[in-house]
Write an enzyme that holds these catalytic residues in place. Structure first.
Site, PDB file in Angstrom:
ATOM      1  N   ASP A   7      36.712  38.957  51.122  1.00 60.17           N
ATOM      2  CA  ASP A   7      37.052  37.760  50.357  1.00 60.17           C
ATOM      3  C   ASP A   7      38.111  38.183  49.335  1.00 60.17           C
ATOM      4  OD1 ASP A   7      36.693  35.079  49.200  1.00 60.17           O
ATOM      5  OD2 ASP A   7      35.717  36.152  47.563  1.00 60.17           O
ATOM      6  N   ASP A   9      39.250  36.076  45.943  1.00 54.56           N
ATOM      7  CA  ASP A   9      38.950  35.739  44.552  1.00 54.56           C
ATOM      8  C   ASP A   9      37.562  36.238  44.160  1.00 54.56           C
ATOM      9  OD1 ASP A   9      41.057  33.250  43.659  1.00 54.56           O
ATOM     10  OD2 ASP A   9      40.822  33.658  45.780  1.00 54.56           O
ATOM     11  N   ASP A 170      31.530  37.750  47.262  1.00 57.56           N
ATOM     12  CA  ASP A 170      30.967  37.631  45.917  1.00 57.56           C
ATOM     13  C   ASP A 170      30.228  36.317  45.703  1.00 57.56           C
ATOM     14  OD1 ASP A 170      33.186  35.964  43.712  1.00 57.56           O
ATOM     15  OD2 ASP A 170      33.376  36.018  45.886  1.00 57.56           O
TER      16      ASP A 170
END
Length: 221
Positions: A7, A9, A170
């Protein structure tokens, strides 16, 4: 080839400061001033533009104004694209881990729910785009995470077998994407929502990128 898909961001880079600034640009246009806080609201920032606008509008007592959120979303994207790398920084040792993984024979790619064009621009500005063999964004395919197909596509574009990939993320979106794909998931604990990651029961937690290569070796053994 086995692949490690990241991922963007909140996983590879802390983009929250520039995202909050773009949202506050919209709220200033409404005459409301800076509604969001770069520190307090960092977790919401990493969930995307609409999440930030929705949070800010709710603070203004206007959370039900969906049409206003829809109208300002393009302005947010434009403001973000114009100042995409003012505050953003890669997390410590992230790129060192990427290079170790590549040297170990892994393909590496990115699967993000940021629009592909913005992700491409950001990675180029940060000087790291060439390190990744694939980039799949929110609008690359007709579906986005948590549908597993963007993860599979990122693995394929990185030169790997989609059945032999691991997702580093996250959020619950990343955990659910990996679950749908039948792939192991590692969630980082150093982002704004790091303290909540254990409750999502990923296959592993990552406190420091220095530990990632050995962790990947174990998960994809």
């Amino acid at each position: 080839m086995k692949t490690v898909i990241f991922d963007l961001d909140g996983t590879l880079a802390d983009t929250s400061g520039d995202l909050i600034a773009a949202a506050n640009h919209c709220f200033r246009d409404m005459g409301a001033g800076d509604v969001l806080d770069p520190v307090q609201d960092a977790g919401t920032a990493l969930r995307g533009g609409r999440a930030m606008l929705t949070l800010g509008m709710s603070r203004l007592g206007r959370g039900d104004e969906v049409a206003t959120i829809d109208r300002y979303y393009p302005m947010l994207l434009e403001a973000y694209g114009a100042a995409i790398d003012v505050h953003t920084q890669m997390y410590p040792r992230a790129m060192e881990a990427v290079e170790v993984l590549k040297a170990g024979g892994y393909g590496v790619g990115i699967c993000t729910n940021k629009p592909e064009g913005l992700a491409e621009t950001l990675l180029q500005r940060l000087g790291v785009r060439e390190a990744f063999g694939a980039l799949v964004g929110a609008d690359t395919l007709p579906v986005r995470k948590p549908d597993p197909e963007p993860l599979f596509e990122a693995a394929r574009r990185a030169g790997g077998d989609p059945a032999r990939c691991v997702l580093i993320g996250d959020s619950d979106t990343d955990r659910n994407t990996a679950r749908a794909a039948g792939a192991p998931c590692v969630l980082v604990t150093f982002g704004p929502a790091g303290g909540d990651m254990a409750a999502l029961e990923p296959d592993a937690l990552l406190d420091d990128y220095a530990a990632l290569p050995a962790l990947v070796d174990r998960l994809l053994a």
